[in-house]
Design an enzyme around this catalytic site. Structure first.
Site, PDB file in Angstrom:
ATOM      1  N   ASP A   1      44.230  68.206  31.530  1.00  0.00           N
ATOM      2  CA  ASP A   1      43.823  68.303  30.124  1.00  0.00           C
ATOM      3  C   ASP A   1      43.060  69.612  29.893  1.00  0.00           C
ATOM      4  O   ASP A   1      42.557  70.219  30.846  1.00  0.00           O
ATOM      5  CB  ASP A   1      42.931  67.092  29.817  1.00  0.00           C
TER       6      ASP A   1
ATOM      7  N   ASP B   1      39.302  63.984  30.318  1.00  0.00           N
ATOM      8  CA  ASP B   1      37.940  63.498  30.043  1.00  0.00           C
ATOM      9  C   ASP B   1      37.913  62.259  29.150  1.00  0.00           C
ATOM     10  O   ASP B   1      36.839  61.703  28.927  1.00  0.00           O
ATOM     11  CB  ASP B   1      37.095  64.610  29.389  1.00  0.00           C
TER      12      ASP B   1
ATOM     13  N   ASP C   1      40.560  70.513  26.776  1.00  0.00           N
ATOM     14  CA  ASP C   1      39.191  70.476  26.237  1.00  0.00           C
ATOM     15  C   ASP C   1      38.264  69.635  27.104  1.00  0.00           C
ATOM     16  O   ASP C   1      38.580  68.500  27.458  1.00  0.00           O
ATOM     17  CB  ASP C   1      39.199  69.925  24.801  1.00  0.00           C
TER      18      ASP C   1
END
Lengths: 177, 177
Positions: free
Chosen positions: B6, B133, B8
């Protein structure tokens, strides 16, 4: 059933834009018939080839592309019955990303952003069906690979075919309530 | 092994941009510590919330984000040993698409466009490992789901964790030639 659908030559007519820009730049009008089994860059005079190859890398190329016939109504019906994702190998063309997103907003607003994928190679996608015009996408897909007929792929064999969106009504049993 | 990563809060520090823009607009400086287990939009005064919620939808938000510590060198090492794909749920934020593509070109030029994915939900991705996250991405992934620690997820339990990129060296055995 999860059905992944490619954009260019399946939902959006990018070939029309190639022909339009080539006519604009060189004053020569090719027809879709002349592209049978090939692509514009391979049939133009060699001196024009670098220009044609750059078209899809330019801003504006993917904006407001014409629709492939019947794509809107049949994909809407597919989406009502199945889990439809739009999966475009858009990463090669940076400026296409926003233009493709806008295009989906305009013509396919019923495809939620959660169901839109811009990727590189399609080996990374998981689904039951992929409808795509390119053998290089279909060949790396792990599910059922269906070739959507486009001028450039008319000489390809070895894939199940969807010749147009009307055929999808029967293939996916869309007329049965 | 195919590893999906991922962007961000895993590669790019978007929280830093939230704090920066909030300071710019309201003159109040929050620290990352104050975001422990939550996100900025939930701790600001209610009247500021709509503004904060719009930040990621604005052009420029994802441009030139700072790097998460050690992400460059460890992801480069991972990429040398494994099939690394970058998979960002970017579709919610139209203007992020080009900015994220540019950002990868600048900081991760060794990740080929074929290995970049901007998607909606991540249930459609096929891979061995997802490093992310957000629980809502990890929970729908069919492979090994690893939570990358970020301020907002510090109270989540139930996922294998990567607390920082240094830890990935051991987890993926990167120091053995």
């Amino acid at each position: 059933m999860r059905i992944l659908i490619d954009m260019d030559e399946v939902m959006a007519d990018a070939i029309a834009r190639f022909l339009e820009w080539y006519q604009r730049d060189f004053g020569i009008t090719y027809t879709e018939e002349q592209l049978h089994g090939t692509k514009l860059q391979y049939i133009v005079p060699e001196a024009h080839r670098p220009t044609v190859r750059q078209y899809a890398h330019q801003r504006g190329f993917f904006a407001n592309l014409p629709l492939i016939a019947n794509s809107q109504e049949v994909i809407r019906a597919l989406n009502d019955k199945h889990e439809v994702y739009i999966a475009s190998a858009a990463m090669e063309f940076k400026y296409s990303l926003e233009e493709k997103h806008d295009w989906l907003d305009e013509y396919f607003p019923f495809i939620h952003w959660k169901r839109r994928i811009f990727c590189g190679d399609k080996s990374v996608l998981k689904g039951d069906v992929l409808i795509d015009d390119h053998a290089f996408n279909l060949s790396v897909f792990s599910g059922r690979a269906i070739m959507f007929s486009a001028t450039h792929n008319m000489l390809e064999t070895g894939y199940e075919r969807l010749n147009n969106w009307q055929e999808a009504r029967q293939l996916f049993d869309l007329d049965t309530p």
